[in-house]
Write a protein that holds these residues in place. Structure first.
Motif, PDB file in Angstrom:
ATOM      1  N   THR A  43     -22.846 -22.021  18.353  1.00 19.03           N
ATOM      2  CA  THR A  43     -22.045 -22.925  17.513  1.00 19.03           C
ATOM      3  C   THR A  43     -20.561 -22.581  17.589  1.00 19.03           C
ATOM      4  O   THR A  43     -19.701 -23.455  17.747  1.00 19.03           O
ATOM      5  CB  THR A  43     -22.530 -22.814  16.040  1.00 19.03           C
ATOM      6  OG1 THR A  43     -23.926 -23.046  16.033  1.00 19.03           O
ATOM      7  CG2 THR A  43     -21.849 -23.811  15.136  1.00 19.03           C
ATOM      8  N   VAL A  44     -20.268 -21.282  17.474  1.00 17.79           N
ATOM      9  CA  VAL A  44     -18.861 -20.858  17.456  1.00 17.79           C
ATOM     10  C   VAL A  44     -18.199 -21.114  18.811  1.00 17.79           C
ATOM     11  O   VAL A  44     -17.048 -21.552  18.876  1.00 17.79           O
ATOM     12  CB  VAL A  44     -18.757 -19.371  17.049  1.00 17.79           C
ATOM     13  CG1 VAL A  44     -17.371 -18.822  17.305  1.00 17.79           C
ATOM     14  CG2 VAL A  44     -19.114 -19.205  15.582  1.00 17.79           C
ATOM     15  N   GLU A  47     -17.192 -24.566  18.994  1.00 19.77           N
ATOM     16  CA  GLU A  47     -16.030 -24.804  18.123  1.00 19.77           C
ATOM     17  C   GLU A  47     -14.746 -24.289  18.795  1.00 19.77           C
ATOM     18  O   GLU A  47     -13.696 -24.925  18.728  1.00 19.77           O
ATOM     19  CB  GLU A  47     -16.276 -24.087  16.790  1.00 19.77           C
ATOM     20  CG  GLU A  47     -15.373 -24.553  15.691  1.00 19.77           C
ATOM     21  CD  GLU A  47     -15.811 -24.022  14.327  1.00 19.77           C
ATOM     22  OE1 GLU A  47     -16.991 -23.678  14.140  1.00 19.77           O
ATOM     23  OE2 GLU A  47     -14.925 -23.957  13.453  1.00 19.77           O
ATOM     24  N   ARG A 191     -19.848 -16.869  11.471  1.00 19.45           N
ATOM     25  CA  ARG A 191     -18.947 -17.838  12.105  1.00 19.45           C
ATOM     26  C   ARG A 191     -17.489 -17.459  11.844  1.00 19.45           C
ATOM     27  O   ARG A 191     -16.679 -17.370  12.765  1.00 19.45           O
ATOM     28  CB  ARG A 191     -19.238 -19.237  11.568  1.00 19.45           C
ATOM     29  CG  ARG A 191     -18.241 -20.275  11.980  1.00 19.45           C
ATOM     30  CD  ARG A 191     -18.431 -21.582  11.236  1.00 19.45           C
ATOM     31  NE  ARG A 191     -17.313 -22.465  11.465  1.00 19.45           N
ATOM     32  CZ  ARG A 191     -16.206 -22.482  10.718  1.00 19.45           C
ATOM     33  NH1 ARG A 191     -16.069 -21.644   9.696  1.00 19.45           N
ATOM     34  NH2 ARG A 191     -15.215 -23.303  11.005  1.00 19.45           N
ATOM     35  N   LEU A 195     -14.756 -16.303  14.696  1.00 20.99           N
ATOM     36  CA  LEU A 195     -13.537 -17.086  14.979  1.00 20.99           C
ATOM     37  C   LEU A 195     -12.311 -16.184  14.895  1.00 20.99           C
ATOM     38  O   LEU A 195     -11.406 -16.245  15.731  1.00 20.99           O
ATOM     39  CB  LEU A 195     -13.410 -18.259  13.998  1.00 20.99           C
ATOM     40  CG  LEU A 195     -14.432 -19.392  14.151  1.00 20.99           C
ATOM     41  CD1 LEU A 195     -14.285 -20.412  13.030  1.00 20.99           C
ATOM     42  CD2 LEU A 195     -14.292 -20.081  15.509  1.00 20.99           C
TER      43      LEU A 195
END
Ligand SMILES: Cc1ncc(C[n+]2csc(CCOP(=O)(O)OP(=O)(O)O)c2C)c(N)n1
Ligand code: SF4
Length: 348
Positions: A43-44, A47, A191, A195
């Protein structure tokens, strides 16, 4: 490498989480904490929008070290304890690659401890995800450097007599410039930390408490179960006081350098009297790392989660590049002269 990776057709920023997943089915036991961490990684990365061909996942050996198989990026499933050493080589040769390291408590803190510490102090711009399940999973349940005193395992039938390694404390001691702790059951925090780690220029160490339901089930349940979680954990937020407990009724205060738990309802203290988190303060980060006793222990100190410490410092690869350029500017490279050296002998 899959066709999708080779094609390099998909524009940056348009990839989905599933585009970072390889076609390999994860071979972890049902319920293993590694699954949720892998999901967050996919997911990250989507992103962040890093191109898959500019990303590499490097690991050693262990259940956790199988992670590169499940990434549709470049990857190396290396040798035991050497994920950090391999990653250093890659980063030095190709500073443009986003290098992530997946390692376990056995891989990084037993056989690989030297390389782990060297990488952190050298501050290469890579991210280390340390999946800590306080056991050797792949080899079926031997104690690891993070196992707790008294923990019974197949190799410690009477309980381990070794004091556990505290990953936060040794990383700070090694001179790491980004040190954070999270847990497999907190996807949002994983997450956020990933990031930040990606933005950090330097070596980032992310310790993830990871449940191994087969050989060490429930090792971290005190930090995840509804009935114990709020009294046992404190979430670190920049410039915010260390408040925890059901209804946020407890806080951590510094008495000199000694952390103490106060009752915000009965101890005549307000949030302003509490320890305010400052991730740029090395001394405070070192004290935070020492909040390591079991929260059910004598001092009732909660276990901190979040970013303990972040510092800007030159990276190894930048300094190396500067030296190479300086040397090249001073003199023309001559390999023969270098081999010959300043003094040569003729052996007759
Ligand atoms: C040189 C060498 N020594 C020992 C081993 C056996 N071995 C494989 S994985 C492992 C420990 C893995 O533990 P950890 O890193 O905590 O990973 P987990 O399986 O728990 O995710 C050991 C001792 C090996 N593969 N190579
Ligand atoms: S042995 Fe433990 S760490 Fe390894 S895959 Fe199974 S549950 Fe996960």
């Amino acid at each position: 490498m899959t066709e999708a990776l080779k094609s390099n057709e998909i524009e940056q920023g348009k990839l989905k989480a599933s585009d970072y997943a390889s076609d390999q089915e994860p071979r972890w036991c049902p319920g293993c904490g590694d699954y949720s961490v892998l999901k967050q990684i996919h997911t990250v990365l989507a992103e962040l929008g890093h191109k898959r061909e500019d990303t590499a996942f490097i690991s050693g050996i262990g259940c956790s070290s199988r992670l590169p198989y499940y990434m549709d990026t470049y990857g190396i499933h290396g040798i035991h304890g050497r994920a950090t050493a391999i990653a250093e080589g890659l980063k030095i040769a190709r500073p443009d690659i986003n290098v992530w390291i997946a390692t376990g408590d056995g891989d990084a803190l037993a056989i690989g401890l030297n390389h782990f510490l060297q990488l952190l102090r050298r501050n290469l711009n890579v991210n280390v995800i340390l999946l800590n399940n306080e056991i050797y999973g792949l080899t079926k349940g031997q104690f690891s450097p993070t196992s707790r005193v008294g923990q019974k395992t197949v190799t410690t039938p009477m309980g381990t007599i070794e004091y556990p390694v505290n990953a936060m404390a040794i990383s700070l001691g090694a001179g790491a410039t980004f040190v954070a702790r999270t847990i497999d059951r907190s996807p949002a925090q994983i997450r956020d930390i990933m990031l930040r780690a990606d933005r950090h220029r330097g070596a980032s160490l992310i310790e993830v408490y990871q449940n191994c339901p087969i050989f060490n089930d429930g090792a971290f349940s005190i930090f995840t179960e509804k009935s114990t979680k709020t009294d046992s954990t404190v979430i670190l937020e920049q410039d915010k006081p260390l408040i925890f407990g059901e209804n946020n009724n407890k806080g951590v205060k510094l008495d000199g350098t000694k952390p103490i738990v106060v009752d915000l309802e009965n101890d005549n203290v307000s949030a302003n009297d509490l320890w305010i988190h400052d991730e740029t303060d090395y001394v405070k980060a070192s004290i935070l790392a020492r909040l390591f006793e079991m929260p059910s222990g004598e001092m009732n100190l909660p276990r901190p989660f979040g970013i303990f410490y972040a510092e800007d410092r030159f990276t190894y690869e930048d300094a190396l590049d500067a030296q190479i350029k300086e040397a090249q500017a001073k003199q023309k490279a001559d390999l023969y002269e270098l081999f010959k050296g300043a003094t040569t002998w003729e052996i007759k």
